[in-house]
Design a protein around this motif. Structure first.
Motif, PDB file in Angstrom:
ATOM      1  N   THR A  35     -12.830 -28.380 -41.172  1.00  0.00           N
ATOM      2  CA  THR A  35     -14.285 -28.466 -41.155  1.00  0.00           C
ATOM      3  C   THR A  35     -14.858 -27.252 -41.867  1.00  0.00           C
ATOM      4  O   THR A  35     -14.472 -26.120 -41.597  1.00  0.00           O
ATOM      5  CB  THR A  35     -14.812 -28.525 -39.705  1.00  0.00           C
ATOM      6  OG1 THR A  35     -14.236 -29.670 -39.072  1.00  0.00           O
ATOM      7  CG2 THR A  35     -16.326 -28.648 -39.679  1.00  0.00           C
ATOM      8  N   ALA A  36     -15.766 -27.526 -42.798  1.00  0.00           N
ATOM      9  CA  ALA A  36     -16.456 -26.466 -43.530  1.00  0.00           C
ATOM     10  C   ALA A  36     -17.865 -26.963 -43.840  1.00  0.00           C
ATOM     11  O   ALA A  36     -18.046 -28.146 -44.141  1.00  0.00           O
ATOM     12  CB  ALA A  36     -15.719 -26.120 -44.822  1.00  0.00           C
ATOM     13  N   LYS A  40     -16.432 -32.625 -42.076  1.00  0.00           N
ATOM     14  CA  LYS A  40     -14.981 -32.767 -42.169  1.00  0.00           C
ATOM     15  C   LYS A  40     -14.633 -32.882 -43.649  1.00  0.00           C
ATOM     16  O   LYS A  40     -15.215 -33.685 -44.380  1.00  0.00           O
ATOM     17  CB  LYS A  40     -14.488 -34.001 -41.421  1.00  0.00           C
ATOM     18  CG  LYS A  40     -12.984 -34.179 -41.517  1.00  0.00           C
ATOM     19  CD  LYS A  40     -12.501 -35.399 -40.773  1.00  0.00           C
ATOM     20  CE  LYS A  40     -10.992 -35.547 -40.956  1.00  0.00           C
ATOM     21  NZ  LYS A  40     -10.512 -36.824 -40.433  1.00  0.00           N
ATOM     22  N   ILE A  41     -13.680 -32.073 -44.082  1.00  0.00           N
ATOM     23  CA  ILE A  41     -13.206 -32.060 -45.467  1.00  0.00           C
ATOM     24  C   ILE A  41     -11.746 -32.511 -45.468  1.00  0.00           C
ATOM     25  O   ILE A  41     -10.940 -32.023 -44.666  1.00  0.00           O
ATOM     26  CB  ILE A  41     -13.287 -30.639 -46.078  1.00  0.00           C
ATOM     27  CG1 ILE A  41     -14.689 -30.040 -45.946  1.00  0.00           C
ATOM     28  CG2 ILE A  41     -12.778 -30.625 -47.511  1.00  0.00           C
ATOM     29  CD1 ILE A  41     -15.759 -30.741 -46.723  1.00  0.00           C
ATOM     30  N   THR A  42     -11.408 -33.436 -46.364  1.00  0.00           N
ATOM     31  CA  THR A  42     -10.033 -33.902 -46.519  1.00  0.00           C
ATOM     32  C   THR A  42      -9.643 -33.813 -47.986  1.00  0.00           C
ATOM     33  O   THR A  42     -10.348 -34.348 -48.848  1.00  0.00           O
ATOM     34  CB  THR A  42      -9.877 -35.359 -46.035  1.00  0.00           C
ATOM     35  OG1 THR A  42     -10.333 -35.460 -44.683  1.00  0.00           O
ATOM     36  CG2 THR A  42      -8.422 -35.818 -46.122  1.00  0.00           C
ATOM     37  N   ILE A  43      -8.542 -33.125 -48.255  1.00  0.00           N
ATOM     38  CA  ILE A  43      -8.026 -33.012 -49.620  1.00  0.00           C
ATOM     39  C   ILE A  43      -6.647 -33.667 -49.637  1.00  0.00           C
ATOM     40  O   ILE A  43      -5.746 -33.245 -48.916  1.00  0.00           O
ATOM     41  CB  ILE A  43      -7.936 -31.542 -50.080  1.00  0.00           C
ATOM     42  CG1 ILE A  43      -9.315 -30.868 -49.969  1.00  0.00           C
ATOM     43  CG2 ILE A  43      -7.398 -31.459 -51.511  1.00  0.00           C
ATOM     44  CD1 ILE A  43      -9.295 -29.372 -50.190  1.00  0.00           C
ATOM     45  N   ASN A  44      -6.494 -34.717 -50.443  1.00  0.00           N
ATOM     46  CA  ASN A  44      -5.214 -35.411 -50.607  1.00  0.00           C
ATOM     47  C   ASN A  44      -4.666 -35.087 -51.991  1.00  0.00           C
ATOM     48  O   ASN A  44      -5.384 -35.224 -52.988  1.00  0.00           O
ATOM     49  CB  ASN A  44      -5.396 -36.928 -50.466  1.00  0.00           C
ATOM     50  CG  ASN A  44      -5.700 -37.328 -49.045  1.00  0.00           C
ATOM     51  OD1 ASN A  44      -4.953 -37.018 -48.136  1.00  0.00           O
ATOM     52  ND2 ASN A  44      -6.824 -37.999 -48.842  1.00  0.00           N
ATOM     53  N   VAL A 148      -8.103 -25.885 -46.244  1.00  0.00           N
ATOM     54  CA  VAL A 148      -9.506 -25.945 -45.869  1.00  0.00           C
ATOM     55  C   VAL A 148      -9.720 -24.878 -44.808  1.00  0.00           C
ATOM     56  O   VAL A 148      -8.990 -24.812 -43.829  1.00  0.00           O
ATOM     57  CB  VAL A 148      -9.893 -27.333 -45.332  1.00  0.00           C
ATOM     58  CG1 VAL A 148     -11.359 -27.347 -44.897  1.00  0.00           C
ATOM     59  CG2 VAL A 148      -9.630 -28.420 -46.378  1.00  0.00           C
ATOM     60  N   LYS A 149     -10.728 -24.024 -45.046  1.00  0.00           N
ATOM     61  CA  LYS A 149     -11.058 -22.943 -44.118  1.00  0.00           C
ATOM     62  C   LYS A 149     -12.477 -23.172 -43.600  1.00  0.00           C
ATOM     63  O   LYS A 149     -13.208 -23.995 -44.153  1.00  0.00           O
ATOM     64  CB  LYS A 149     -10.946 -21.591 -44.821  1.00  0.00           C
ATOM     65  CG  LYS A 149      -9.549 -21.309 -45.342  1.00  0.00           C
ATOM     66  CD  LYS A 149      -9.478 -19.970 -46.015  1.00  0.00           C
ATOM     67  CE  LYS A 149      -8.019 -19.621 -46.268  1.00  0.00           C
ATOM     68  NZ  LYS A 149      -7.812 -18.212 -46.416  1.00  0.00           N
ATOM     69  N   SER A 150     -12.874 -22.427 -42.593  1.00  0.00           N
ATOM     70  CA  SER A 150     -14.195 -22.640 -41.992  1.00  0.00           C
ATOM     71  C   SER A 150     -15.339 -22.377 -42.978  1.00  0.00           C
ATOM     72  O   SER A 150     -16.417 -22.951 -42.841  1.00  0.00           O
ATOM     73  CB  SER A 150     -14.368 -21.768 -40.749  1.00  0.00           C
ATOM     74  OG  SER A 150     -14.278 -20.396 -41.107  1.00  0.00           O
ATOM     75  N   ASP A 151     -15.109 -21.547 -43.988  1.00  0.00           N
ATOM     76  CA  ASP A 151     -16.169 -21.221 -44.945  1.00  0.00           C
ATOM     77  C   ASP A 151     -15.908 -21.763 -46.347  1.00  0.00           C
ATOM     78  O   ASP A 151     -16.600 -21.404 -47.296  1.00  0.00           O
ATOM     79  CB  ASP A 151     -16.371 -19.712 -45.009  1.00  0.00           C
ATOM     80  CG  ASP A 151     -15.143 -18.977 -45.546  1.00  0.00           C
ATOM     81  OD1 ASP A 151     -14.040 -19.569 -45.584  1.00  0.00           O
ATOM     82  OD2 ASP A 151     -15.284 -17.803 -45.941  1.00  0.00           O
TER      83      ASP A 151
END
Length: 168
Positions: A35-36, A40-44, A148-151
């Motif tokens: 989550t940033a 919700k962020i998803t990188i495939n 993926v980081k909080s920021d």
């Protein structure tokens, strides 16, 4: 008795065949989630390995659009509108490309989410482009990794790294 031996031999051959096909692919599929910016962020992506090669400026040429992984283009999904490096990126799924540079890299979010590599990449379909500093790390990453980081998020491979800030 011959039936038992035949069944055992068949089971053994099936196990060996299954084991041989279960080996890791050259560029296995990976997912980074988090989550940033309140979304919700998803990188495939497919994660190639260095395998003793020089990556930046050799395998991946500087100044050219790169698919940011292997095989299919990497995808970046955000469930809500976010700000990437201060610029708005609407909710959705995008193909993600990078133009790597020695001191600065361009991160590209393209509206055509399903692409094979960068072969049919069209800049007219870009939803967003942002510039971020290119950095060197002291730790070698054998496999391409997204985190993926909080920021925000970062991409690391070999001794190279690029990171983008994400806000809401």
């Amino acid at each position: 008795m011959n039936l038992k031996k035949s069944l055992f031999a068949f089971a053994l051959m099936a196990f060996v065949a299954f084991s041989a096909t279960a080996q890791e692919k050259a560029s296995p599929a990976r997912t980074s989630e988090g989550t940033a910016g309140g979304s919700k962020i998803t990188i495939n992506y497919s994660s190639p390995a260095v395998k003793g090669r020089t990556i930046w400026g050799d395998l991946v040429p500087l100044g050219q659009v790169w698919r940011a992984g292997a095989d299919d283009a990497t995808t970046f999904t955000t469930e809500k509108d976010i700000m990437v490096e201060g610029k708005k990126l609407p909710a959705g799924t995008y193909s993600f490309f990078i133009i790597p540079g020695e001191y600065e890299s361009t991160l590209i979010f393209n509206k055509v989410a399903k692409q094979w590599g960068a072969y049919t990449y069209d800049a007219k379909e870009d939803a967003l482009r942002v510039s971020v500093p290119s950095a060197q790390t002291s730790t070698m990453e054998e496999r391409l990794v997204y985190e993926v980081k909080s920021d925000g998020f970062e991409v690391r491979w070999e001794y190279g790294k690029a990171a983008a800030k994400i806000g809401s």
